[in-house]
Structures are given as C-alpha cells and as structure tokens.
Design a protein around this motif. Structure first.
Motif, PDB file in Angstrom:
ATOM      1  N   ALA A   1       8.197 -32.947  37.620  1.00 16.68           N
ATOM      2  CA  ALA A   1       7.522 -31.851  37.154  1.00 16.68           C
ATOM      3  C   ALA A   1       6.193 -32.136  36.426  1.00 16.68           C
ATOM      4  O   ALA A   1       5.128 -31.513  36.655  1.00 16.68           O
ATOM      5  CB  ALA A   1       8.495 -31.291  35.895  1.00 16.68           C
ATOM      6  N   PRO A   2       6.162 -33.280  35.784  1.00 14.96           N
ATOM      7  CA  PRO A   2       4.645 -33.793  35.196  1.00 14.96           C
ATOM      8  C   PRO A   2       3.807 -33.861  36.176  1.00 14.96           C
ATOM      9  O   PRO A   2       2.677 -34.093  35.858  1.00 14.96           O
ATOM     10  CB  PRO A   2       4.999 -34.982  34.373  1.00 14.96           C
ATOM     11  N   LEU A   3       4.117 -34.289  37.386  1.00 14.25           N
ATOM     12  CA  LEU A   3       3.030 -34.536  38.530  1.00 14.25           C
ATOM     13  C   LEU A   3       2.457 -33.213  39.178  1.00 14.25           C
ATOM     14  O   LEU A   3       1.465 -33.368  39.999  1.00 14.25           O
ATOM     15  CB  LEU A   3       3.855 -35.475  39.410  1.00 14.25           C
ATOM     16  N   VAL A   4       3.117 -32.428  38.903  1.00 16.22           N
ATOM     17  CA  VAL A   4       2.686 -31.146  39.642  1.00 16.22           C
ATOM     18  C   VAL A   4       1.388 -30.604  39.147  1.00 16.22           C
ATOM     19  O   VAL A   4       1.056 -30.500  37.932  1.00 16.22           O
ATOM     20  CB  VAL A   4       3.668 -29.748  39.544  1.00 16.22           C
ATOM     21  N   LEU A   5       0.340 -30.668  40.098  1.00 18.26           N
ATOM     22  CA  LEU A   5      -1.134 -30.219  39.759  1.00 18.26           C
ATOM     23  C   LEU A   5      -1.497 -28.884  40.012  1.00 18.26           C
ATOM     24  O   LEU A   5      -0.612 -28.026  40.703  1.00 18.26           O
ATOM     25  CB  LEU A   5      -2.004 -30.985  40.743  1.00 18.26           C
ATOM     26  N   PRO A   6      -2.363 -28.222  39.373  1.00 16.56           N
ATOM     27  CA  PRO A   6      -2.685 -26.895  39.272  1.00 16.56           C
ATOM     28  C   PRO A   6      -3.108 -26.504  40.917  1.00 16.56           C
ATOM     29  O   PRO A   6      -3.728 -27.291  41.342  1.00 16.56           O
ATOM     30  CB  PRO A   6      -4.000 -26.808  38.385  1.00 16.56           C
ATOM     31  N   GLY A   7      -2.555 -25.317  41.379  1.00 14.04           N
ATOM     32  CA  GLY A   7      -3.149 -24.999  42.761  1.00 14.04           C
ATOM     33  C   GLY A   7      -1.547 -25.335  43.618  1.00 14.04           C
ATOM     34  O   GLY A   7      -2.040 -24.712  44.803  1.00 14.04           O
ATOM     35  N   TRP A   8      -1.060 -26.204  43.426  1.00  8.22           N
ATOM     36  CA  TRP A   8       0.203 -26.583  44.041  1.00  8.22           C
ATOM     37  C   TRP A   8       1.048 -25.241  44.446  1.00  8.22           C
ATOM     38  O   TRP A   8       1.540 -25.334  45.624  1.00  8.22           O
ATOM     39  CB  TRP A   8       0.951 -27.816  43.636  1.00  8.22           C
ATOM     40  N   ALA A   9       1.324 -24.656  43.547  1.00  4.39           N
ATOM     41  CA  ALA A   9       2.167 -23.320  43.867  1.00  4.39           C
ATOM     42  C   ALA A   9       1.315 -22.317  44.944  1.00  4.39           C
ATOM     43  O   ALA A   9       2.399 -21.889  45.608  1.00  4.39           O
ATOM     44  CB  ALA A   9       2.315 -22.579  42.543  1.00  4.39           C
ATOM     45  N   ASP A  10       0.459 -22.230  44.858  1.00  5.64           N
ATOM     46  CA  ASP A  10      -0.351 -21.300  45.707  1.00  5.64           C
ATOM     47  C   ASP A  10      -0.323 -22.132  47.306  1.00  5.64           C
ATOM     48  O   ASP A  10      -0.391 -21.443  48.415  1.00  5.64           O
ATOM     49  CB  ASP A  10      -1.811 -21.034  45.473  1.00  5.64           C
ATOM     50  N   ARG A  11      -0.769 -23.382  47.326  1.00  5.57           N
ATOM     51  CA  ARG A  11      -0.738 -24.143  48.635  1.00  5.57           C
ATOM     52  C   ARG A  11       0.509 -24.607  49.290  1.00  5.57           C
ATOM     53  O   ARG A  11       0.811 -24.627  50.477  1.00  5.57           O
ATOM     54  CB  ARG A  11      -1.563 -25.425  48.497  1.00  5.57           C
ATOM     55  N   TYR A  12       1.542 -25.031  48.464  1.00  7.84           N
ATOM     56  CA  TYR A  12       2.830 -25.417  48.867  1.00  7.84           C
ATOM     57  C   TYR A  12       4.068 -24.659  48.431  1.00  7.84           C
ATOM     58  O   TYR A  12       5.430 -24.946  48.720  1.00  7.84           O
ATOM     59  CB  TYR A  12       2.985 -26.911  48.509  1.00  7.84           C
ATOM     60  N   GLY A  13       3.723 -23.563  47.763  1.00  9.55           N
ATOM     61  CA  GLY A  13       4.752 -22.751  47.324  1.00  9.55           C
ATOM     62  C   GLY A  13       5.827 -21.887  48.551  1.00  9.55           C
ATOM     63  O   GLY A  13       6.753 -21.349  48.211  1.00  9.55           O
ATOM     64  N   ARG A  14       5.127 -21.826  49.593  1.00  8.06           N
ATOM     65  CA  ARG A  14       5.700 -20.851  50.773  1.00  8.06           C
ATOM     66  C   ARG A  14       5.229 -21.838  52.033  1.00  8.06           C
ATOM     67  O   ARG A  14       4.217 -22.408  51.961  1.00  8.06           O
ATOM     68  CB  ARG A  14       5.231 -19.456  50.785  1.00  8.06           C
ATOM     69  N   PRO A  15       5.709 -21.417  53.225  1.00 11.50           N
ATOM     70  CA  PRO A  15       5.346 -22.032  54.200  1.00 11.50           C
ATOM     71  C   PRO A  15       4.078 -21.727  54.867  1.00 11.50           C
ATOM     72  O   PRO A  15       3.328 -20.781  54.290  1.00 11.50           O
ATOM     73  CB  PRO A  15       6.543 -21.422  55.365  1.00 11.50           C
ATOM     74  N   ALA A  16       3.630 -22.875  55.405  1.00 14.97           N
ATOM     75  CA  ALA A  16       1.910 -22.731  55.907  1.00 14.97           C
ATOM     76  C   ALA A  16       2.076 -22.095  57.269  1.00 14.97           C
ATOM     77  O   ALA A  16       2.644 -22.622  58.219  1.00 14.97           O
ATOM     78  CB  ALA A  16       1.518 -24.447  55.588  1.00 14.97           C
ATOM     79  N   PHE A  17       1.261 -20.913  57.195  1.00 13.28           N
ATOM     80  CA  PHE A  17       0.944 -20.343  58.386  1.00 13.28           C
ATOM     81  C   PHE A  17      -0.617 -20.402  58.752  1.00 13.28           C
ATOM     82  O   PHE A  17      -1.360 -20.151  57.661  1.00 13.28           O
ATOM     83  CB  PHE A  17       1.561 -19.043  58.342  1.00 13.28           C
ATOM     84  N   TYR A  18      -0.821 -20.166  59.996  1.00 11.63           N
ATOM     85  CA  TYR A  18      -2.299 -20.060  60.286  1.00 11.63           C
ATOM     86  C   TYR A  18      -3.001 -19.014  59.542  1.00 11.63           C
ATOM     87  O   TYR A  18      -4.182 -19.159  59.045  1.00 11.63           O
ATOM     88  CB  TYR A  18      -2.448 -20.112  61.766  1.00 11.63           C
ATOM     89  N   HIS A  19      -2.425 -17.617  59.410  1.00  3.89           N
ATOM     90  CA  HIS A  19      -3.141 -16.724  58.953  1.00  3.89           C
ATOM     91  C   HIS A  19      -3.297 -16.918  57.119  1.00  3.89           C
ATOM     92  O   HIS A  19      -4.177 -15.938  56.812  1.00  3.89           O
ATOM     93  CB  HIS A  19      -2.377 -15.281  59.334  1.00  3.89           C
TER      94      HIS A  19
END
Length: 627
Positions: free
Chosen positions: A223-241
């Motif tokens: 929890a203390p290591l989570v940086l701002p923006g990680w939820a948007d980048r890694y909160g759901r699967p990575a797809f090309y679109h």
C-alpha cells in the motif's frame, strides 16, 4: 429407466440414496449370492469386478458396445493401482484410486470433455460405470478431483509413464509389436492459452500481474508503495485500444511503465522487504521481462530496447550476434543495436512464461503462433491398429531436427528395436540418418534437402563430381581435378572446402553452366565428411526413384493422426498453461485417440469389420456391359 445421481463424493441426498439402494438390494440379491460380486467405492484399489447389475444395464443400453466398454472387455483393467503407488496424495486426504482417475482422464480426452462433463459421465453413463467397475448407485467424485490429479500427473515423467503403461498393456494383448516395426512421426503447432500481446501490452500486463500477486500476498506492505496514476495504468487489463496513440507517445508510455516496474523491483529486493516476496512467480517474471525489454545507458537512464532484427537458429545460439558487437568500453550495447532477445528465450506473456513465439513457412502459407509444438510418434501396422506410442511437447521455436535424438532415445527405452522410422524433411539430415543407425539401430527414412545451390549451377550439381577421399581431391565431369580440400565449418559442423583451379575453370567451355558466373571465378564446392557425404548422395538419388516414393508414402498417415487429434480431441488449443501441464494434455489426448482407434478394430490377428461401399447404378451398368 434413467437414474441420475448427482452431488459431491459422499453427499448423495439421503432420501434418494435409501430408496434407490433398497430397490437395488431387492433386485440383485440373487446375483450377489451366486456371483459374489462386491460393490466397490472410489477409494478401493485394483482387482475390481464389474457388478452384475452394471453389466446387465450397460449391455442392455449399449448392445454394440462403446469405446469405454471395449477397453474393459479386451484389456480388463488398463491401469492398476500398483502402477501408481507414488501417485496417492501425501497430505492425509482420502486416496482415490489413481488407476481409476487415470482411466477417467483418458476417457475424458477421448470424448473431448471438460472436467464437469467427465465427472457427470462417471455418475450417469452406464458404459463408463462398466469400464470403471462401479455400482450404479456410486456417486463418483467432484470434478475438481481431476484437476488435482493432473497436477500430480505433471510431476516428473509421470505423464510419459502413463502412456508407456498403456503401450505395455497393448503389447501384452498382442495389439502392438516392439520388434521390427515401423514408426512415423510428425509435429503440429499448439496455441497457448494466452492472448497475443504487443511489447507495450506485455510490459504493462506483466507489471499488473505482479501487483495483483503482491496484493494477495502482502497488501499492507504494498500500500505505501503505490504511486499516483497506477490505478489508471494497471487497474485493468492492458489492451491496445487503451494505449496512447502515435509512436512517440507509445514509447513514452512504455518508458513510464518501465520506471514503475523498476521502482517496484527495487522495493521488493530492498533490505526492508519481506524475503518471501522475492520468490513470487510474477516478481521473477517481472524481473526477466524487464531485462529483456529495457536497458540502462551510461547515465543510468532507462532505455527501451529495439525490436529483434534476426531469426533464431540453433547454429547461432552460441555465436555472438552482430547486433551485440562491438560493445562499448563500459560493457553496454550500442543504443542503435540494443535489441530484444531471440524468440527461443523471449517471454511473450506473464501468464505462461514458457510459451514462445514461432513462425513457420509451409507450402500452405506462413504460420505465426505463440505456444508449443507437439510431436506424435505412432506404430503403423498393415494388419493391426495404428497406436500412438510416444508424445513430446517442446517450445514453439525448437525445430523438428532438434527433437529427433530425444524421440529415438525414448523409443529405445520403451524397448522398440529394429525400427524403420518415417519422418518428413524437417527431421532429416545426413547426420541424423547416421546417428540413428549407429547409436540406436533405427533406419531413418525421409527426404534429404535437395542441393540448395542447384539452380545456381544448372550444368553440374555436386553429385556429378567424383571425390577421391585418399588424395582429398574432387574431379569434375570434364576431368579437371581440384586443389586438395581444406577443413572448414558450416553451421558449427565439420565441412570440407573444395576449390578448383581458376585457370582451368576460365578456359572450360561449360564455365557458365558450371560456375554460374561471368567474372572468372572458379567452382567452389562444400563437402561433408566422407561417411555423411556418401549418405547424402545415396539418399538424394534414392528419393527420386518410384520404389522409394511408394515406400515413403506410408508417412502420409501421420497427417491423418494430427488431423484426428486436432479436430476430434482438441489438441490445437492448450487447456492449461505451462509446458508440464500442456504435455499432460498431449499425453491424455494421445491415449484417448488410441482408445477410439482400438475400439474400431477387431481381435488381434483379425481384420476389422468393413461395410462394402454401395455401387452406383451407372457403375453397375458398366460391369454388366463388360461381362
């Protein structure tokens, strides 16, 4: 009357169990007294007799029999618990019969069923109860037992032992011969149970998988290591679109993912991190992917590697790549040539790190896939059934010729001797023919690749030149003798370099047709060592004869085997992830295909029953007119 019993093992509804068992006691009391048949639960070992009521019901509902009933009638118990003594669970749970679970798994793949369907078939299908020697009121087991059994089967060489046991029983029954037979082998591509990712999707999905596993393992530490923006980048699967558009924006996003992953790796491998986190599977995959996709320059900045610019070849694996040479003084690669590794080692999915990318050019077109290769070897007999006796699972980029030695070693361990082995050109070189004959006593039959430079020299091919192995010279059809040849290397193998005198070639009237050039160069030929060169010359001559082609036509049957296992048993797509469990699928698929094939043949030494093809009216007319 169809009676269906459902529920987990030992959880049969009380009212149904009492009523049904009461009927059974009344119905089969006399048979029990006469035949002495005892009911058997799933926890009892081998030596099972089929309950009399199960026999009558199965025969009444399937008078012609089924593949499952054929196995029981012809082979008795295909597997016995003594063969699987080390397969029982070691954690104190009730031990279900491994032999019975193995038989259920084979029948499952024979019918291309999922685990739930297989467990349902054990409860409901009379022919399966007949094969497994079960009472009609036996509730079977929960479908999750099959998954646990495959986990145990994936350990060590257990999967290969299961197929070997099946072959041993078929040999004892007279359906397979170990000596003096013919074997044919072919390979096919198998698709991994993962989606195809581009490089940016790969690094983002790898980091997301690592974060998910860390969250499950130690949420408070992460929890203390989570940086701002990680939820948007890694909160759901990575797809090309969902990725940024444009080359520059995409590379910037990949570098940002790289910085996030490097930050996480430094934290995990820091002194204050729990040591157990460093051993997590996804953390190790993250570390390997970051080494393969990123590098640090002299200033310590994270850089994105370039795409690979060469194809993997076995002969190049121990040779430094030109892209890596020359290194800079500090040992770092040149930024213009820092490429990702070859396909044989590059991880292409964090969920199946053993799956690999491969590309194959065939007469039907180009195949690109991520996954594995399956090599199937079957006995081909003129009178008996064609039985798959060996299966090998290899990474997709590994070529057929690299697997041949392992195939022969396993055939010898299975006590097959004096074999003639039919394969396609992908398995055959003069070296492999010589190795198979000298070391294993196997006659390897397959086409050797034609002279790749025959079109450059339309006048004379290498076969037209006569070697003098004592004088170490070569004589051309015009009688010109070469200089003594010199040893050299080709694809890291010993070769002989032969060069003809330049003045003699310049004045020869066949110079253009022989050398294929107009700049006055002499003819140059590369020979193999004597034993291998004689094999190559002999096989190239034989494979153009009609007699050899008629004999080699037997190999075409492996194409039917591949088609059968792919379309009837679902071999093309992996059900599981990882080489070990994928190999379990391939072994069970081969065993299931054998059951179907064997059930369609007659007794040993007899011809299978065949129906005459109906004659058309016109053909019958032609027969009448010819009388």
């Amino acid at each position: 009357m169809l009676l269906v019993i459902s529920g987990r093992q030992g959880e049969v509804p009380r009212g149904l169990a009492v009523g049904f068992r009461g009927v059974l006691r009344w119905w089969r009391g006399a048979d029990r007294a006469v035949e002495g048949v005892a009911a058997v639960s799933m926890g009892v070992g081998s030596g099972r007799s089929i309950p009399a009521l199960t026999v009558r019901m199965a025969r009444a509902s399937n008078p012609r029999g089924t593949p499952a009933m054929w196995v029981r009638d012809r082979l008795d118990e295909l597997f016995v618990d003594d063969d699987f003594a080390d397969w029982f669970p070691a954690d104190g749970r009730r031990g279900l019969s491994p032999a019975r679970l193995a038989m259920v798994s084979v029948l499952q793949y024979a019918g291309n069923l999922i685990d739930r369907q297989a467990a349902e078939a054990v409860r409901c299908r009379l022919d399966w109860k007949y094969c497994l020697a079960m009472d009609l009121d036996d509730p079977g087991f929960d479908f999750s037992v099959l998954s646990e059994f495959r986990d145990r089967m994936a350990q060590g060489d257990r999967a290969d032992r299961l197929l070997a046991l099946m072959v041993d029983h078929l040999v004892a029954a007279g359906l397979v011969k170990r000596r003096g037979g013919r074997v044919r082998t072919d390979s096919t591509h198998v698709l991994a149970a993962v989606r195809t990712l581009n490089r940016t999707e790969l690094v983002a999905e790898t980091l997301r998988a690592a974060l998910e596993q860390l969250t499950l393992e130690d949420e408070e530490w992460l929890a203390p290591l989570v940086l701002p923006g990680w939820a948007d980048r890694y909160g759901r699967p990575a797809f090309y679109h969902r990725l940024p558009k444009g080359k520059a924006a995409l590379e910037e996003h990949a570098l940002q993912v790289g910085e996030d992953g490097s930050w996480l790796l430094r934290a995990v491998f820091g002194d204050d991190a729990p040591p157990r986190l460093r051993t997590l599977t996804q953390i190790e995959i993250l570390r390997q992917v970051w080494v393969q996709q990123y590098w640090h320059d002299a200033e310590g900045r994270l850089r994105w590697r370039s795409p690979k610019s060469t194809k993997d070849r076995l002969s190049r694996r121990n040779v430094p790549r030109r892209a890596d040479l020359p290194p800079t003084t500090d040992g770092r690669p040149d930024p213009a040539t820092a490429c990702v590794p070859w396909a044989s080692v590059e991880i292409v999915s964090p969920y199946d790190p053993q799956a690999r990318y491969s590309r194959k050019v065939t007469a039907a077109g180009t195949k690109n896939w991520i996954g594995y290769r399956d090599h199937q070897s079957e006995i081909c007999s003129e009178s008996g059934p064609n039985v798959i006796v060996q299966v090998m699972t290899r990474p997709a980029p590994e070529q057929d010729i690299d697997v041949l030695e392992d195939i022969h070693q396993r055939l010898v361990r299975q006590q097959f001797t004096d074999l003639e082995h039919f394969v396609d050109a992908g398995y055959v070189t003069p070296e492999s023919i010589d190795q198979a004959a000298r070391v294993h006593g196997i006659a390897l039959t397959g086409p050797v690749r034609a002279d790749p430079r025959a079109q450059d020299h339309p006048g004379f091919t290498k076969a037209d030149f006569i070697p003098d192995w004592q004088a170490r010279t070569l004589t051309c059809p015009r009688g010109i003798t070469s200089h003594p040849w010199k040893p050299t290397l080709g694809d890291q193998h010993e070769r002989l370099s032969v060069l003809f005198p330049k003045p003699a070639c310049r004045t020869c009237e066949d110079r253009l047709a022989c050398t294929g050039n107009t700049d006055g160069r002499a003819r140059h030929i590369t020979l193999l060592p004597q034993r291998l060169q004689e094999i190559q010359t002999r096989v190239r001559h034989e494979q153009d004869t009609e007699q050899w082609q008629r004999r080699y036509a037997l190999r075409a049957g492996c194409e039917a085997t591949v088609s059968e296992t792919v379309h009837a048993h679902g071999l093309r797509h992996c059900r599981y992830r990882g080489t070990a469990k994928t190999h379990v699928q391939h072994v069970l698929t081969a065993a299931g295909a054998n059951v179907i094939r064997l059930s369609q043949c007659g007794s040993p030494g007899s011809e299978p029953p065949t129906r005459a093809r109906p004659v058309s009216r016109f053909r019958q007319l032609c027969r009448d007119l010819s009388v």
